[in-house]
Structure formats: structure tokens, C-alpha cells
Design a protein around this motif. Structure first.
Motif, PDB file in Angstrom:
ATOM      1  N   LEU A   7      23.998  93.979  63.206  1.00 24.64           N
ATOM      2  CA  LEU A   7      23.313  93.197  62.166  1.00 24.64           C
ATOM      3  C   LEU A   7      22.490  94.169  61.328  1.00 24.64           C
ATOM      4  N   ILE A   8      22.882  94.342  60.066  1.00 23.92           N
ATOM      5  CA  ILE A   8      22.203  95.387  59.281  1.00 23.92           C
ATOM      6  C   ILE A   8      21.226  94.815  58.252  1.00 23.92           C
ATOM      7  N   GLY A   9      21.086  93.468  58.188  1.00 28.92           N
ATOM      8  CA  GLY A   9      20.108  92.892  57.244  1.00 28.92           C
ATOM      9  C   GLY A   9      20.524  93.131  55.804  1.00 28.92           C
ATOM     10  N   ARG A  16       9.035  97.491  55.003  1.00 25.25           N
ATOM     11  CA  ARG A  16       8.077  98.473  55.513  1.00 25.25           C
ATOM     12  C   ARG A  16       8.637  99.886  55.440  1.00 25.25           C
ATOM     13  N   ILE A  56      27.432  93.423  59.720  1.00 22.04           N
ATOM     14  CA  ILE A  56      27.192  92.178  58.977  1.00 22.04           C
ATOM     15  C   ILE A  56      25.833  92.270  58.302  1.00 22.04           C
ATOM     16  N   GLY A  57      25.823  92.020  56.993  1.00 22.93           N
ATOM     17  CA  GLY A  57      24.563  92.103  56.265  1.00 22.93           C
ATOM     18  C   GLY A  57      24.688  91.477  54.897  1.00 22.93           C
ATOM     19  N   GLU A  85      27.306  88.720  53.925  1.00 25.64           N
ATOM     20  CA  GLU A  85      26.879  87.322  53.843  1.00 25.64           C
ATOM     21  C   GLU A  85      26.532  87.012  52.388  1.00 25.64           C
ATOM     22  N   ALA A  88      21.061  85.674  53.071  1.00 26.74           N
ATOM     23  CA  ALA A  88      20.631  85.982  54.445  1.00 26.74           C
ATOM     24  C   ALA A  88      20.721  84.714  55.285  1.00 26.74           C
ATOM     25  N   LEU A  89      21.610  84.686  56.251  1.00 25.00           N
ATOM     26  CA  LEU A  89      21.860  83.472  57.041  1.00 25.00           C
ATOM     27  C   LEU A  89      21.115  83.482  58.372  1.00 25.00           C
ATOM     28  N   THR A  91      19.840  85.874  61.966  1.00 24.65           N
ATOM     29  CA  THR A  91      20.535  86.751  62.917  1.00 24.65           C
ATOM     30  C   THR A  91      21.703  86.050  63.630  1.00 24.65           C
ATOM     31  N   ASN A 114      20.930  94.697  67.049  1.00 26.26           N
ATOM     32  CA  ASN A 114      20.050  94.770  65.883  1.00 26.26           C
ATOM     33  C   ASN A 114      20.237  96.153  65.284  1.00 26.26           C
ATOM     34  N   GLY A 115      20.389  96.214  63.962  1.00 27.32           N
ATOM     35  CA  GLY A 115      20.653  97.518  63.343  1.00 27.32           C
ATOM     36  C   GLY A 115      19.426  98.412  63.286  1.00 27.32           C
ATOM     37  N   LYS A 172       7.736  86.652  69.847  1.00 27.11           N
ATOM     38  CA  LYS A 172       6.386  87.025  69.377  1.00 27.11           C
ATOM     39  C   LYS A 172       5.338  85.984  69.787  1.00 27.11           C
ATOM     40  N   GLU A 223      17.197  84.509  68.247  1.00 22.60           N
ATOM     41  CA  GLU A 223      16.191  84.502  69.311  1.00 22.60           C
ATOM     42  C   GLU A 223      15.596  83.102  69.493  1.00 22.60           C
ATOM     43  N   GLN A 247      11.886 100.331  67.950  1.00 22.03           N
ATOM     44  CA  GLN A 247      12.312  99.732  66.686  1.00 22.03           C
ATOM     45  C   GLN A 247      12.130 100.759  65.579  1.00 22.03           C
ATOM     46  N   LYS A 249      11.057 100.318  62.066  1.00 27.07           N
ATOM     47  CA  LYS A 249      10.592  99.401  61.033  1.00 27.07           C
ATOM     48  C   LYS A 249       9.966 100.188  59.881  1.00 27.07           C
TER      49      LYS A 249
HETATM   50  P1  GTP Z   1      10.522  91.526  62.093  1.00 28.47           P
HETATM   51  O1  GTP Z   1       9.354  92.111  62.826  1.00 28.47           O
HETATM   52  O2  GTP Z   1      10.196  90.366  61.214  1.00 28.47           O
HETATM   53  O3  GTP Z   1      11.317  92.565  61.347  1.00 28.47           O
HETATM   54  O4  GTP Z   1      11.438  90.844  63.181  1.00 28.47           O
HETATM   55  P2  GTP Z   1      12.497  91.384  64.229  1.00 28.47           P
HETATM   56  O5  GTP Z   1      12.177  92.731  64.751  1.00 28.47           O
HETATM   57  O6  GTP Z   1      12.696  90.295  65.220  1.00 28.47           O
HETATM   58  O7  GTP Z   1      13.746  91.587  63.350  1.00 28.47           O
HETATM   59  P3  GTP Z   1      14.748  90.502  62.776  1.00 28.47           P
HETATM   60  O8  GTP Z   1      15.053  89.477  63.797  1.00 28.47           O
HETATM   61  O9  GTP Z   1      14.250  90.047  61.446  1.00 28.47           O
HETATM   62  O10 GTP Z   1      16.005  91.415  62.569  1.00 28.47           O
HETATM   63  C1  GTP Z   1      16.733  92.007  63.621  1.00 28.47           C
HETATM   64  C2  GTP Z   1      17.930  92.738  63.004  1.00 28.47           C
HETATM   65  O11 GTP Z   1      18.773  91.785  62.352  1.00 28.47           O
HETATM   66  C3  GTP Z   1      17.537  93.752  61.941  1.00 28.47           C
HETATM   67  O12 GTP Z   1      18.402  94.858  62.048  1.00 28.47           O
HETATM   68  C4  GTP Z   1      17.770  93.025  60.629  1.00 28.47           C
HETATM   69  O13 GTP Z   1      18.130  93.916  59.612  1.00 28.47           O
HETATM   70  C5  GTP Z   1      18.917  92.085  60.983  1.00 28.47           C
HETATM   71  N1  GTP Z   1      18.823  90.802  60.270  1.00 28.47           N
HETATM   72  C6  GTP Z   1      17.737  90.013  60.106  1.00 28.47           C
HETATM   73  N2  GTP Z   1      18.042  88.906  59.389  1.00 28.47           N
HETATM   74  C7  GTP Z   1      19.358  89.001  59.096  1.00 28.47           C
HETATM   75  C8  GTP Z   1      20.281  88.170  58.372  1.00 28.47           C
HETATM   76  O14 GTP Z   1      19.935  87.124  57.825  1.00 28.47           O
HETATM   77  N3  GTP Z   1      21.560  88.599  58.310  1.00 28.47           N
HETATM   78  C9  GTP Z   1      21.982  89.773  58.893  1.00 28.47           C
HETATM   79  N4  GTP Z   1      23.256  90.115  58.796  1.00 28.47           N
HETATM   80  N5  GTP Z   1      21.140  90.587  59.565  1.00 28.47           N
HETATM   81  C10 GTP Z   1      19.854  90.206  59.670  1.00 28.47           C
END
Ligand code: GTP
Length: 422
Positions: A7-9, A16, A56-57, A85, A88-89, A91, A114-115, A172, A223, A247, A249
Motif C-alpha cells: 500500500l503506497i498511499g 510530514r 496499490i496507491g 485507485e 484514496a479508498l 487501506t 504498509n509502504g 491509536k 485496522e 515507520q 513518516k
Molecule cells: P498515520 O499516522 O495517520 O500516517 O497512520 P498510519 O501509520 O496508521 O498509516 P495509514 O494507515 O494512514 O497508512 C498505512 C499505509 O497505507 C501507508 O503506507 C499509506 O501510504 C498507505 N495508505 C493509507 N491510505 C491509503 C489509501 O487510501 N490507499 C492506498 N493504496 N494506500 C493507503
């Protein structure tokens, strides 16, 4: 057959990480000489059954992403594809949207990463654990230990130590739940889509029946929406690792990840580390990666924990430690770079000093993690942090740049301290 999803966001994530993520998608930022997600893909290559890696991103396809995929595809034997995508849908939403692609070829399971983490990924052990821990449909999450205070910034889980089942999961939490935290790496069989499908249907029902003034959310979070409800149902298990994990970040955490991956090279790729005993090269202290196309004066001193990217030029008497120097940068004679990231094609003048403040985890606390805090403190002042020069920044000779962030294309004429230069 196995698959992996990373998942690359997208551009709206990784805030940050600015200004570095303004010029390159954060998952492609080089750490220890290779893009962040290259390390995930390389770990997958050690699993014999992997046939497909899907990124996926929400990034628009770009030259940098295409170039990365083409070169990774050439190096590794399995398919690597990018699936975009339309928005943003979430995770789990992204996984569900591309479920047909993930399930094509009928894999017996797939890994989800998680990417934005760095880890000595224990993939073989994780897969082995997943296969043995239960005979029924079940899901496995990699976890590790954090400090009591820091655990509140992560997904926390309570494990039945005998069966390894996850009994309780809170993302969290507001108050202390457990020091065992989610690492953002999972093993899922195809049945996971039944659970995500239910959450998707619930969202759709809310859209149809809900109040149009209060539109329901269209994202599904792995999650909170999927894994937390699975706790104590006999389907969610955890494999705990003591391997390094962090992480990525903030830009400061990239310097820390750089150190971790360089240390891993002793085991996996000693050839990537510069020889500290070399009589012809620069003086090397500790772990240093120098790209073969970089030109480094033999009187320079580099390390520990330094990465020098392609086509960098380093002059006489230069000192670099705990830093990443990105492609095409020039460090003129006798400049000093400490705890900093020097941007693409930037130039640091002779006898200048570029210095940041490390935000390393507390070495006196077991399991301490990197704090990826905010840029500013409660008084609106910049928190001391590593110094970052964006791309094509020019620093003149004989100045000091301390704890600052300089945005791309800026030409400085003077010394600065604790500033963000736009
Ligand atoms: P933050 O502290 O808010 O960053 O939360 P987190 O550490 O729980 O991270 P988050 O769940 O937002 O993201 C985990 C991974 O999934 C990261 O590598 C994000 O780039 C990726 N990610 C987050 N949202 C999406 C999304 O909508 N689509 C895709 N494909 N990846 C996502």
C-alpha cells in the motif's frame, strides 16, 4: 502461489515528508541507496512462491514510478505492477477495489505491506507461522514491542500468549492497552474479502439510506473496520518479531531507516558497504553506501550511516555523517554535513556547515521507537530536527545552516538557524 500487495498511499499522504515528497513520491525516496519500497520487494524475492507484487496507491503514473517498476521488474523474477485507485479508498478499500487482480491465478494467500515502514522483514518465518497456527480460515498480523508511552501512537493488540490469537485490538488508543503494536504487515487468505465486502456493503447501504447532508465515508480502513472486529473471533493471530522495525513518516525517520538498512547490509549485501580499510578511497567510518557513479575525493571522511547517491561529487576534506546525499548533489571542498538530507542536484559551498539535530529513539529505553512528531512545538517554534535541503538548493561558501528546512530551488546568501525557507 503467493502474491504481495504494497500500500503506497498517494500525494495527499506523506505530508510530514515534505519538501522531499514534493519532488518524488515518498515510497520512492532512497534509503540506504534504494527506494523505500525496493526493500519490501527485495524481501519478497526471498520467498520462493511469490509470483506477483502489486503496488496499490493513488499516485498518477509518472516517469519516476514507471522507471522504478521497469528496473525492479528487470531485477526480480516475478511480476511487479502498479494499480491506481481513482481516489484514496483507505487501506482496505484499495484491496477490495482490486480484489479480482489480487485473486487472479488463485493464490493461496497474499501478504499486505504498509509502504511506509522499514523492517528486517521476517517473511519466511511469518508465512511458516501463518500456515501452522490454525487449520481454519485465519489472518496473521506482524507485531513488535514498543514502549508504554509510544504504544499509544500505534495499533495496539492484546495477544493470548498460548495460542497467539489477538484478543483485543485498538488503533491509536487514548489510554494504555498494550505495548505490543501492529507492524503493518499481514498474511491474508482470499476469505478476507468476505469481511471487507461486508464493510463495503454497509457503506453502500448508508449512502442509499443515509441523510444526503451527512454523506457516509467511502473509505474502508483495514485496522479499525476489518481487523479490530476480528479480534477474539478465533480468526486473527499475531506473529511477534524482535527484528528492527520503524515507520518512515518524517524526513528524520528516513535518516534512522537509512542506518537500519545499512546495518542489515552486513548480513544481506556486504558488497554494498564501502570498505573502511581501502587505501585508495576516502576515509570510511562505520556503515557507508556510495553509488558507483559518485566521485569522492580520497581526502573526504564519510560515516557512520551515510548514503551517497548516483552522480554526487564530493570535494577534498569534506566530512559527512548520519546523512543522505541525493543524486547529482555537489559538496564542495571542506564542507561539513551532519544529520541532514541534501536534495537532488543541490550544491553546498566550500567550508560551509549543514547540520541538523537527530530525533533518534531513546537508546536507554528498550523497544523505543522514532518519534515522528510535528514540525512545530506548542509555542509555534520549529522543533529541532534534521536539516533538509530540497532539490537544486544552492548554499554559498562559509555559511552555517542549522536545524532548517530549505524548499527546492532556493539560493541562500547567508547563515540560517531554526527556519523554514520557502
Ligand atoms: P498515520 O499516522 O495517520 O500516517 O497512520 P498510519 O501509520 O496508521 O498509516 P495509514 O494507515 O494512514 O497508512 C498505512 C499505509 O497505507 C501507508 O503506507 C499509506 O501510504 C498507505 N495508505 C493509507 N491510505 C491509503 C489509501 O487510501 N490507499 C492506498 N493504496 N494506500 C493507503
Amino acid at each position: 502461489m503467493l502474491k504481495a500487495v504494497i500500500l503506497i498511499g498517494g500525494p495527499q499522504k506523506g505530508t510530514r515528508f515534505r519538501p522531499l515528497s514534493l519532488e518524488l513520491p515518498k515510497p520512492l525516496f532512497p534509503v540506504a541507496g534504494f527506494p523505500i519500497i525496493y526493500h519490501h520487494i527485495e524481501a519478497c524475492s526471498k520467498l520462493p512462491d511469490i509470483q506477483d507484487v502489486l503496488l496499490i496507491g493513488t499516485y498518477q503514473p509518472s516517469d519516476s514510478l514507471n522507471r522504478f517498476i521497469t528496473s525492479a521488474q528487470r531485477e526480480f523474477k516475478f511480476n511487479i505492477r502498479y494499480l491506481q485507485e481513482y481516489t484514496a479508498l483507505g487501506t482496505a478499500g484499495g484491496l477490495y477495489h482490486f480484489r479480482d487482480q489480487i485473486l487472479s491465478g488463485q493464490p493461496k494467500g497474499f501478504l499486505v505491506f504498509n509502504g511506509d515502514v522499514c523492517c528486517k522483514f521476517p517473511l519466511a518465518e511469518l508465512w511458516d507461522f501463518h500456515e501452522k497456527v490454525s487449520q481454519d480460515d485465519h489472518y496473521t498480523m506482524l507485531s513488535t514491542e514498543a514502549t508504554r508511552d509510544q504504544s499509544l501512537s500505534y495499533g495496539c493488540l492484546v495477544e493470548n500468549e498460548n495460542t497467539h490469537e489477538v484478543m483485543h485490538y485498538v488503533e491509536k488508543p487514548q489510554t494504555f492497552v498494550s505495548t505490543v503494536i501492529n507492524c503493518g504487515l499481514y498474511v491474508f487468505p482470499p476469505e478476507i474479502f468476505q469481511h471487507i465486502g461486508k464493510a463495503f456493503q454497509q457503506n453502500q447501504d448508508e449512502v442509499l439510506n443515509g441523510d444526503p447532508l451527512f454523506p457516509s465515508k467511502d473509505t474502508i480502513r483495514l485496522e479499525q473496520d476489518i481487523l479490530a472486529p476480528l479480534a477474539s473471533t478465533g480468526k486473527l493471530f499475531t506473529f511477534k518479531t524482535n527484528n528492527f522495525w520503524s515507520q518512515i513518516k518524517s524526513a528524520g525517520s528516513a535518516i534512522f531507516a537509512n542506518r537500519l538498512y545499512l546495518s542489515l547490509y552486513h548480513e544481506t549485501h556486504p558488497d554494498r558497504l564501502s570498505d573502511p580499510k581501502s587505501e585508495t578511497g576516502p576515509s570510511i567510518r562505520g556503515d557507508v553506501y556510495i553509488h558507483p557513479t559518485a566521485t569522492v575525493d580520497p581526502t573526504a571522511t564519510l560515516g557512520p550511516n551515510v548514503t551517497i547517491a548516483a552522480n554526487v561529487t564530493i570535494g577534498a576534506g569534506v566530512r559527512v555523517r548520519e546523512s543522505i546525499v541525493l543524486e547529482g548533489a555537489t559538496l564542495q571542498d571542506h564542507c561539513c554535513i551532519l544529520h541532514s538530507i541534501i536534495g537532488w542536484n543541490s550544491m553546498v559551498g566550500a567550508w560551509s556547515r549543514v547540520e541538523g539535530t537527530p530525533n533518534d529513539p531513546n537508546p536507554n529505553l528498550d523497544h523505543a521507537k522514532m518519534d515522528s512528531g510535528t514540525l512545530f512545538n506548542g509555542d509555534g517554534k520549529l522543533n529541532p530536527s534534521i536539516t533538509i535541503l530540497g532539490g537544486k538548493v544552492v548554499i554559498p561558501p562559509e555559511v552555517i545552516i542549522l536545524n532548517s528546512i530549505v524548499l527546492p530551488h532556493k539560493e541562500l546568501g547567508y547563515s540560517i538557524k531554526n527556519q523554514i525557507l520557502l
